[in-house]
Design an enzyme around this catalytic site. Structure first.
Site, PDB file in Angstrom:
ATOM      1  N   CYS A   1      -2.479   9.177   2.131  1.00 18.45           N
ATOM      2  CA  CYS A   1      -2.158   8.567   0.833  1.00 18.45           C
ATOM      3  C   CYS A   1      -3.264   8.842  -0.176  1.00 18.45           C
ATOM      4  CB  CYS A   1      -1.919   7.077   0.998  1.00 18.45           C
ATOM      5  SG  CYS A   1      -3.240   6.239   1.884  1.00 18.45           S
TER       6      CYS A   1
ATOM      7  N   GLU B   1       0.890  -1.166   0.000  1.00 15.77           N
ATOM      8  CA  GLU B   1       0.000   0.000   0.000  1.00 15.77           C
ATOM      9  C   GLU B   1       0.922   1.207   0.000  1.00 15.77           C
ATOM     10  OE1 GLU B   1      -3.210  -0.092  -0.192  1.00 15.77           O
ATOM     11  OE2 GLU B   1      -3.690  -2.144   0.324  1.00 15.77           O
TER      12      GLU B   1
HETATM   13  P1  NAP Z   1       8.328   5.188   4.574  1.00 14.78           P
HETATM   14  O1  NAP Z   1       9.454   6.105   4.787  1.00 14.78           O
HETATM   15  O2  NAP Z   1       8.321   4.367   3.343  1.00 14.78           O
HETATM   16  O3  NAP Z   1       8.257   4.260   5.860  1.00 14.78           O
HETATM   17  C1  NAP Z   1       7.284   3.258   5.994  1.00 14.78           C
HETATM   18  C2  NAP Z   1       7.775   2.195   6.946  1.00 14.78           C
HETATM   19  O4  NAP Z   1       8.886   1.526   6.343  1.00 14.78           O
HETATM   20  C3  NAP Z   1       8.258   2.714   8.281  1.00 14.78           C
HETATM   21  O5  NAP Z   1       7.919   1.798   9.273  1.00 14.78           O
HETATM   22  C4  NAP Z   1       9.776   2.759   8.098  1.00 14.78           C
HETATM   23  O6  NAP Z   1      10.460   2.658   9.308  1.00 14.78           O
HETATM   24  C5  NAP Z   1       9.976   1.512   7.263  1.00 14.78           C
HETATM   25  N1  NAP Z   1      11.225   1.502   6.501  1.00 14.78           N
HETATM   26  C6  NAP Z   1      11.780   2.509   5.805  1.00 14.78           C
HETATM   27  N2  NAP Z   1      12.906   2.093   5.187  1.00 14.78           N
HETATM   28  C7  NAP Z   1      13.060   0.780   5.494  1.00 14.78           C
HETATM   29  C8  NAP Z   1      14.027  -0.220   5.165  1.00 14.78           C
HETATM   30  N3  NAP Z   1      15.069   0.038   4.387  1.00 14.78           N
HETATM   31  N4  NAP Z   1      13.860  -1.452   5.682  1.00 14.78           N
HETATM   32  C9  NAP Z   1      12.821  -1.746   6.483  1.00 14.78           C
HETATM   33  N5  NAP Z   1      11.870  -0.852   6.827  1.00 14.78           N
HETATM   34  C10 NAP Z   1      11.981   0.392   6.335  1.00 14.78           C
HETATM   35  O7  NAP Z   1       6.935   5.943   4.544  1.00 14.78           O
HETATM   36  P2  NAP Z   1       6.351   6.988   5.559  1.00 14.78           P
HETATM   37  O8  NAP Z   1       7.071   8.273   5.356  1.00 14.78           O
HETATM   38  O9  NAP Z   1       6.322   6.399   6.928  1.00 14.78           O
HETATM   39  O10 NAP Z   1       4.844   7.088   5.053  1.00 14.78           O
HETATM   40  C11 NAP Z   1       4.428   7.936   4.050  1.00 14.78           C
HETATM   41  C12 NAP Z   1       4.177   7.168   2.761  1.00 14.78           C
HETATM   42  O11 NAP Z   1       3.240   6.117   3.001  1.00 14.78           O
HETATM   43  C13 NAP Z   1       3.525   8.035   1.704  1.00 14.78           C
HETATM   44  O12 NAP Z   1       4.103   7.764   0.460  1.00 14.78           O
HETATM   45  C14 NAP Z   1       2.071   7.601   1.731  1.00 14.78           C
HETATM   46  O13 NAP Z   1       1.361   7.848   0.548  1.00 14.78           O
HETATM   47  C15 NAP Z   1       2.222   6.156   2.016  1.00 14.78           C
HETATM   48  N6  NAP Z   1       0.968   5.591   2.567  1.00 14.78           N
HETATM   49  C16 NAP Z   1       0.248   4.744   1.792  1.00 14.78           C
HETATM   50  C17 NAP Z   1      -0.953   4.239   2.270  1.00 14.78           C
HETATM   51  C18 NAP Z   1      -1.775   3.288   1.462  1.00 14.78           C
HETATM   52  O14 NAP Z   1      -2.653   2.631   2.036  1.00 14.78           O
HETATM   53  N7  NAP Z   1      -1.561   3.162   0.167  1.00 14.78           N
HETATM   54  C19 NAP Z   1      -1.392   4.591   3.540  1.00 14.78           C
HETATM   55  C20 NAP Z   1      -0.621   5.457   4.299  1.00 14.78           C
HETATM   56  C21 NAP Z   1       0.571   5.944   3.796  1.00 14.78           C
HETATM   57  P3  NAP Z   1      11.472   3.800   9.881  1.00 14.78           P
HETATM   58  O15 NAP Z   1      10.619   4.809  10.539  1.00 14.78           O
HETATM   59  O16 NAP Z   1      12.313   3.037  10.834  1.00 14.78           O
HETATM   60  O17 NAP Z   1      12.240   4.328   8.707  1.00 14.78           O
END
Ligand code: NAP
Length: 455
Positions: free
Chosen positions: A263, A229
């Protein structure tokens, strides 16, 4: 790395948690694997736990809301709403999960011999979740999989570790066994190690496109099923016969809720020329009237962004869009206080402007003025994303015809898109794959096993 929660309002550390040790990760995997093998509870018992879990989210909504406000800046009122939404999703699976998993009869061959499709749990699910909806994002994966018998290991965003701890406390109070759900402060390397473990049979990621790509790659190497997602740049199409008061109100709510960090927010407004002036005037009125401030203050209408990094990135994206020829029709931007960001409306975005292809994660909207429904659909589909969208028109058949041509997982007619427990939620293209919520959400990590009788 350690899990540090920084209060966006003060910029100061609010909580911190040590990373999990490798021994703790091993122990957690063993506990979850044992739970999976033994399946110590029936679906009925698990549904009862889920009902208690839901009740905690309803009863303690203020506590959940306050934690979210201090972890990622969510307005207190929106945090209460999210807590109740988490309760609703949980209750939905408690009440309907058993029916969704009812075996399905099949017949085959010239004599209509019998077979039966059964749904069996598959193993441990690694759930990697983002900070923007710190409760519901977790519950969308946890509730269906708990009911189904798949243990869940949660790696929440480090910035909302306080919210993750509250979810775990609630699970224990509701009677969910340790092996069924564990929240771990995993490092990124440990996430990779968990994904590679053969006892882990599913990976559910909600987050940004690059992280989804990376983690799905790891899952693929291990032949582990994944759901993604990811981000979106949702189009909201305003046709010339739309009820403009409703279209303006819903558009503003959609773009500004959760301070634009959603999102499925409407991020690109694609408006028929006949009604464009009225739309812009209405949106401008709402955008400029926002009161940015402390999320705990009831007078605040637009909370600060979740992090300084997010604020800087958004401001940079706006600057870059303007450098590539965009016009700031409403020039908002960083407020100077904490991570506040006043809403911004960008126009004159040419197809080669990078802004047309990016997700803006905050209160920045894009305007495209079009002369036909065909042109509107063409622009709507001209991004790498395909999460959700909306169409506004007085003629629902016309709106539906337009909706059918949009390359997204969801389209809402005459209202902004949102997540509803009864309805499938998910995207196509770079917004990911798989579905959460509804009957489809509980099926993602089940083994649809066919048992075939000889006649
Ligand atoms: P993110 O930076 O991709 O982080 C998401 C999760 O992944 C966090 O728990 C993060 O943990 C973890 N993570 C990041 N890099 C990683 C790696 N190399 N290995 C393992 N885990 C890793 O996203 P975000 O900034 O939290 O969220 C915003 C994004 O989510 C936006 O693009 C939004 O559109 C999307 N989103 C989508 C939906 C949907 O249902 N489609 C819903 C909500 C949000 P850390 O904090 O430790 O880095």
């Amino acid at each position: 790395m350690s899990y540090r929660v920084i209060d966006p309002m003060t910029g100061a550390e609010y909580r911190s948690y040590p990373d999990a040790t490798d021994a703790e990760v091993d122990q957690a995997l063993a506990t979850s694997a044992k739970y999976f093998e033994e399946q110590p509870t029936t679906r009925y018992e698990r549904a009862q736990h889920l009902l208690k879990f839901a009740q905690i989210f309803d009863d303690e909504a203020d506590k959940f809301a306050e934690e979210a406000a201090h972890n990622m800046g969510k307005l207190f009122k929106e945090g209460q709403g999210e807590s109740h939404a988490a309760a609703n999703i949980t209750r939905y699976y408690a009440n309907h999960g058993e029916a969704f998993l009812t075996p399905k009869p099949y017949v085959y061959g010239p004599n209509d011999a019998h077979a039966q499709l059964e749904y069996a749990p598959t193993g441990i699910i690694m759930s990697v979740e983002p900070w923007n909806f710190p409760y519901t994002q977790v519950i969308r994966v946890l509730a269906p999989n708990y009911l189904a018998g798949n243990p869940v290991i949660l790696k929440h965003a480090s910035s909302v570790a306080g919210c993750a701890a509250l979810i775990q406390d609630a699970a224990r109070k509701a009677g969910m066994p340790v092996g069924a759900f564990q929240n771990l402060c995993l490092t990124h390397d440990q996430v990779a190690r968990v994904i590679a473990d053969p006892r882990v049979q599913g990976l559910a990621v909600t987050g940004s496109e690059p992280v989804g790509r990376q983690l799905a790659g790891l899952a693929g190497q291990n032949l582990t099923k994944s759901t993604l997602e990811l981000g979106g740049s949702d189009a909201c199409l305003i046709l010339d016969d739309a009820d403009m008061d409703n279209a303006i109100k819903e558009s503003a709510i959609s773009r500004l809720r959760n301070s634009g960090q959603t999102c499925t927010s409407a991020k690109r407004f694609i408006v028929r020329r006949e009604v464009a002036d009225e739309f812009v005037a209405g949106l401008k009125r709402i955008f400029t009237a926002q009161v940015v401030g402390d999320p705990m203050d009831p007078k605040t209408t637009l909370a600060p962004l979740a992090s300084k990094r997010g604020q800087e990135k958004l401001a940079q994206q706006v600057d870059n869009a303007v450098q590539h020829g965009a016009t700031a029709i409403v020039a908002g931007g960083p407020t100077g206080e904490a991570t506040g960001f006043m809403p911004t409306l960008l126009g004159d975005i040419a197809p080669d402007n990078p802004a047309s292809q990016e997700e803006f994660f905050g209160p920045v909207a894009q305007l495209y003025v079009v002369d036909s429904d065909d042109e509107a659909v063409k622009i709507a589909n001209a991004t790498p994303f395909g999460l959700a969208g909306a169409v506004f028109s007085a003629d629902e058949d016309r709106a539906h015809r337009v909706a059918s041509r949009m390359a997204t997982g969801q389209v809402f007619i005459n209202k902004g898109s949102t997540g509803i427990p009864e309805l499938p939620f998910g995207g196509v293209k770079n917004s990911g794959y798989g579905r959460e919520m509804s009957d489809l959400g509980i099926m993602e990590f089940m083994n649809a096993k066919i048992v075939v009788y000889p006649k």
